[in-house]
Every structure is written in C-alpha cells, then in structure tokens.
Design a protein around this motif. Structure first.
Motif, mmCIF file in Angstrom:
data_model
loop_
_atom_site.group_PDB
_atom_site.id
_atom_site.type_symbol
_atom_site.label_atom_id
_atom_site.label_comp_id
_atom_site.label_asym_id
_atom_site.label_seq_id
_atom_site.Cartn_x
_atom_site.Cartn_y
_atom_site.Cartn_z
ATOM 1 N N THR A 76 36.930 41.966 24.277
ATOM 2 C CA THR A 76 38.334 42.361 24.399
ATOM 3 C C THR A 76 39.114 41.344 25.227
ATOM 4 O O THR A 76 38.803 41.153 26.392
ATOM 5 C CB THR A 76 38.455 43.739 25.065
ATOM 6 O OG1 THR A 76 37.493 44.590 24.485
ATOM 7 C CG2 THR A 76 39.827 44.319 24.878
ATOM 8 N N PRO A 77 40.116 40.668 24.674
ATOM 9 C CA PRO A 77 40.845 39.675 25.452
ATOM 10 C C PRO A 77 41.667 40.336 26.548
ATOM 11 O O PRO A 77 42.236 41.405 26.334
ATOM 12 C CB PRO A 77 41.768 39.011 24.428
ATOM 13 C CG PRO A 77 41.442 39.603 23.125
ATOM 14 C CD PRO A 77 40.614 40.809 23.321
ATOM 15 N N LEU A 78 41.662 39.712 27.707
ATOM 16 C CA LEU A 78 42.506 40.104 28.834
ATOM 17 C C LEU A 78 42.243 41.510 29.369
ATOM 18 O O LEU A 78 43.023 42.024 30.155
ATOM 19 C CB LEU A 78 43.996 39.962 28.480
ATOM 20 C CG LEU A 78 44.421 38.537 28.169
ATOM 21 C CD1 LEU A 78 45.867 38.492 27.732
ATOM 22 C CD2 LEU A 78 44.224 37.638 29.380
ATOM 23 N N ALA A 79 41.140 42.120 28.955
ATOM 24 C CA ALA A 79 40.790 43.408 29.557
ATOM 25 C C ALA A 79 40.192 43.133 30.935
ATOM 26 O O ALA A 79 39.817 42.011 31.249
ATOM 27 C CB ALA A 79 39.791 44.142 28.686
ATOM 28 N N GLU A 80 40.117 44.166 31.755
ATOM 29 C CA GLU A 80 39.585 43.965 33.096
ATOM 30 C C GLU A 80 38.060 44.013 33.090
ATOM 31 O O GLU A 80 37.456 44.735 32.312
ATOM 32 C CB GLU A 80 40.134 45.018 34.044
ATOM 33 C CG GLU A 80 41.565 44.728 34.435
ATOM 34 C CD GLU A 80 42.087 45.748 35.402
ATOM 35 O OE1 GLU A 80 42.745 45.351 36.355
ATOM 36 O OE2 GLU A 80 41.830 46.940 35.211
ATOM 37 N N GLU A 81 37.466 43.234 33.975
ATOM 38 C CA GLU A 81 36.018 43.195 34.102
ATOM 39 C C GLU A 81 35.689 43.319 35.585
ATOM 40 O O GLU A 81 36.276 42.616 36.401
ATOM 41 C CB GLU A 81 35.499 41.863 33.548
ATOM 42 C CG GLU A 81 33.994 41.764 33.440
ATOM 43 C CD GLU A 81 33.577 40.520 32.658
ATOM 44 O OE1 GLU A 81 32.796 40.645 31.709
ATOM 45 O OE2 GLU A 81 34.026 39.411 33.011
ATOM 46 N N ALA A 82 34.774 44.225 35.918
ATOM 47 C CA ALA A 82 34.363 44.371 37.319
ATOM 48 C C ALA A 82 33.380 43.264 37.668
ATOM 49 O O ALA A 82 32.401 43.057 36.956
ATOM 50 C CB ALA A 82 33.730 45.746 37.536
ATOM 51 N N TRP A 83 33.674 42.517 38.728
ATOM 52 C CA TRP A 83 32.776 41.460 39.209
ATOM 53 C C TRP A 83 32.188 41.939 40.528
ATOM 54 O O TRP A 83 32.894 41.951 41.536
ATOM 55 C CB TRP A 83 33.534 40.139 39.418
ATOM 56 C CG TRP A 83 33.851 39.411 38.155
ATOM 57 C CD1 TRP A 83 34.357 39.951 37.011
ATOM 58 C CD2 TRP A 83 33.692 38.011 37.902
ATOM 59 N NE1 TRP A 83 34.514 38.981 36.056
ATOM 60 C CE2 TRP A 83 34.120 37.781 36.585
ATOM 61 C CE3 TRP A 83 33.238 36.941 38.667
ATOM 62 C CZ2 TRP A 83 34.104 36.515 36.009
ATOM 63 C CZ3 TRP A 83 33.223 35.676 38.099
ATOM 64 C CH2 TRP A 83 33.653 35.475 36.780
ATOM 65 N N ILE A 84 30.935 42.334 40.494
ATOM 66 C CA ILE A 84 30.333 42.937 41.679
ATOM 67 C C ILE A 84 29.328 41.969 42.285
ATOM 68 O O ILE A 84 28.330 41.623 41.660
ATOM 69 C CB ILE A 84 29.665 44.276 41.308
ATOM 70 C CG1 ILE A 84 30.709 45.190 40.677
ATOM 71 C CG2 ILE A 84 29.040 44.914 42.527
ATOM 72 C CD1 ILE A 84 30.140 46.356 39.946
ATOM 73 N N LYS A 85 29.624 41.524 43.479
ATOM 74 C CA LYS A 85 28.752 40.594 44.210
ATOM 75 C C LYS A 85 27.494 41.365 44.600
ATOM 76 O O LYS A 85 27.575 42.402 45.258
ATOM 77 C CB LYS A 85 29.494 40.102 45.450
ATOM 78 C CG LYS A 85 28.840 38.957 46.125
ATOM 79 C CD LYS A 85 29.487 37.647 45.695
ATOM 80 C CE LYS A 85 28.548 36.507 45.999
ATOM 81 N NZ LYS A 85 28.254 35.642 44.880
#
Lengths: 197, 179
Positions: A159-168
């Motif tokens: 999905t373009p430009l959808a949000e993605e959670a980046w979890i360290k």
C-alpha cells in the motif's frame, strides 16, 4: 572579460545541477514507500489505523511446533527470532499482513513461511476495532542481524504511503539464544503457548 | 515605442502571468486528479436513517431490520452482535446487479466488518439466524420474494449506540442506516 565568462559558467553550473538532480532522483518505490511511525520494544506504537506493542523477543537455534497433533522441529542455519506482540485496530476492521525484520545492515527479512500457519501469525486473524489481540511472528535471520534491528509492521507490503510501525528492538543479545523454543496451540484468548529451553 | 513603455508592458505581462498561475495551477491539478475526486465524492455517503422494524425502499427492494441482538462473545470483554434483516424484492433487475456491503458502526465512528462465519454464540442462541445467508445473493429473485439475511459482528463490550449500515453498489451514495 568577466562578461564573456559569465555565460559559459552559467551553462556549466546548470549542467552540474541537472546532473546532480538526475543522479539523486528517488525511485518511484521510495516516493510511495510507507510512512514510518517509530517506537520501541515494550511500548505502544500508534499509527492512525492500528496500535501495536511488542512484548517479548525470543531467540532460538530451533523451533518445535505442533501441527495436526504432531511435533515438528524446524532448524535453521541462522537464528530463529520469535516475537510476541499485541495489536488492535482503531477505527476499522483490518488485517496486519506485513511484518519485516530490518537488520542493522539495512536488509529486510520477511516472515518465515515455515510457521505461517501457527495461530496468531499475521494474516491468520482479522483485527476488530477496540479488541486487542495477541500476535506471533517468526523470522530466520543471520546471527549478525540480531542487535540493532527494527521490526516493521504494516497492513500490507504494497500500500503506497500507508503508515508502518517501526519498532526498535532493544532486548536481544546473542548470548540469550536458547537451544529450543517450543510453540504449542493455546486457547481462544491466547492462541499459542511458548516454552523456551 | 520608448524603452519605459516597453518595460511597463513587460511588467504588466509578468504580473498577469503570476496572477494566472493562481488559476491555472488548481485547474491543472483538478484536471489531472478528476477521477480520484469523482471517486472520493462517490464515497461521500448519504445515510437514510431507518427506525427498527420500519420498511424502507432502497435499490429495488423494501428493507427492514428484524433483529439486532447482543450475544456473549467467546473472548473476554467482547460481545457478538447479530443483525437480522430482510428485503422484499420489488424490482429484481435493479436489485440483482448490486454488490452489498454491511458494517456496524458506533457513536465513536468505529466500523466493524461482518464475521465470515457466525460465532458459536449465534449457533447456540439463534440457530435459525446462523443459517441465513450473508447480504449479497440477489440473483434469480422475483418480485414479491423476501430475502432474509443475517450478519454477525465481534465488538468490544463497551461499544454503544450501534447502528447497522447496508449499502448496495448501484444505489450509492445513499445507504441504509438501521438504528
């Protein structure tokens, strides 16, 4: 004298700028890549569509999982990373189907397909607004890609430009690699059981 | 023509061009995104509120909500909402070419999609409803037929003011909102 240099200099400058712009043009996939929403292991990460929190990260040389009443052992030439998390949809029913392990060298590892039918894995269950559900993820990654990694979670990979959670991921150390992690079937509210040996 | 007159004409053209940008740029964006905007407008929905039990004419049929029951959910702090509704066919041709979308909404704007398989609570409490089809099988009906449908939803216990929305693709942007 200066006037005669001005013209060619402007042309050269314009050529240099155009060359620079041409070389640094972002790919279409970069322009439309997901928008990261950053967070850390152990805390709740809120995107506009879903919330997710990563609780435990287990490392193991092999995984034992029961499927259809039989125990099967899955070995790997890397390390198994088994992640226990919880996720909930916010406004609309949705499925989280994309999970990636972004190693410190920038390589993205997709979910292991060998355990994808385990209950609780991404895509096995739809998330409903207001009902948090446990989520299980399994990756096979090289040992050098354990510490300093980031877990990327999105509704779908394309999905373009959808949000993605980046979890360290903060709590992984190579000395914590267990010999075996045993996954079993759980009940409705906790779909799996996990024992580390 | 003197130099100042030429300058004045050039300046006027310059400012005219700058002013024209304000009109031309939005127009260009509009033209290029025309389809997207049209789709977006079509998604702007127009609810027809229907009281429980009342008949409402929509997309070639008369629709009625026959039951909106709250059953215990199989997960803690959840409930299963079973919506039963029926459509009496008036214009089979108009109804047949529709795709049906059903959702449950609450007062906080949350939207639940129907479960594909009814929960065990539905089988236990309303076995007849568990056998009713989902919304969307409108082929081969004739005038006067009544199609009975049921959908179930898994919602948190604290969800309040639930309403069932039913939309048929051919009748958008209007949709039914049963309270």
């Amino acid at each position: 004298m200066i006037g005669s240099i001005k013209g060619p200099a402007a042309v050269l400058l314009a050529a240099a700028m155009l060359y620079g712009m041409q070389r640094t043009t972002p790919l279409y996939s970069d322009i439309t890549s997901p928008v990261p929403v950053t967070g850390r292991q152990g805390e709740r990460v809120d995107t506009s569509a879903f919330a997710i929190g990563v609780a435990n990260v287990h490392l193991a040389r092999e995984v034992t999982a029961s499927s259809f009443g039989r125990d099967r052992t899955y070995t790997t030439s890397g390390v198994w990373v088994i992640i226990e998390a919880a996720a909930a949809a916010k406004q609309e029913s949705l499925s989280l189907t994309s999970a990636k392990w972004l190693g410190p060298n920038g390589v993205r590892h997709a979910l292991s397909q060998r355990l994808s039918s385990m209950p609780g894995m991404p895509g096995t269950e739809r998330l409903e607004p207001g009902i948090p559900r446990p989520m299980l993820m399994a990756f096979e990654v090289p040992e050098s890609q354990l510490s300093g990694a980031t877990l990327l979670i999105a509704r779908s990979a394309v999905t373009p430009l959808a949000e993605e959670a980046w979890i360290k991921i903060t709590d992984v150390r190579a000395q914590n690699i267990r010999s075996t992690v045993k996954l079993g079937r759980g009940n409705r509210s906790q779909p799996w059981t996990l024992e580390a040996q | 023509m003197t130099a100042t007159a030429a300058n004045a004409g050039e300046r006027r053209r310059y400012w005219f061009s700058i002013a024209a940008l304000a009109v031309v740029l939005p127009a260009a964006i509009l033209v290029h995104t025309g389809d997207t905007i049209r789709e977006w407008l079509r998604d702007m929905r127009d609810p027809i509120a229907v009281e429980s039990g009342a008949l409402q004419r929509y997309a070639g049929a008369d629709w009625r909500l026959t039951g909106l029951a709250r059953l215990p959910g199989s997960l803690p702090k959840t409930a299963v909402v079973l919506a039963e509704f029926e459509a009496t066919v008036d214009d089979p041709a108009q109804l047949a070419e529709n795709r049906c979308q059903v959702a449950l909404t609450d007062d906080r704007g949350r939207r639940w999609q129907p479960a594909f398989l009814p929960e065990s609570a539905v089988h236990k409490a309303k076995p007849a409803a568990a056998d009713k089809p989902h919304c969307g099988l409108f082929e081969g009906t004739s005038t006067g037929d009544t199609i009975m449908m049921a959908e179930s939803f898994v919602v948190p216990e604290d969800a309040k003011s639930l309403a069932l929305s039913v939309s048929l693709s051919g009748a958008l942007p209007a949709y039914l909102l049963f309270r």
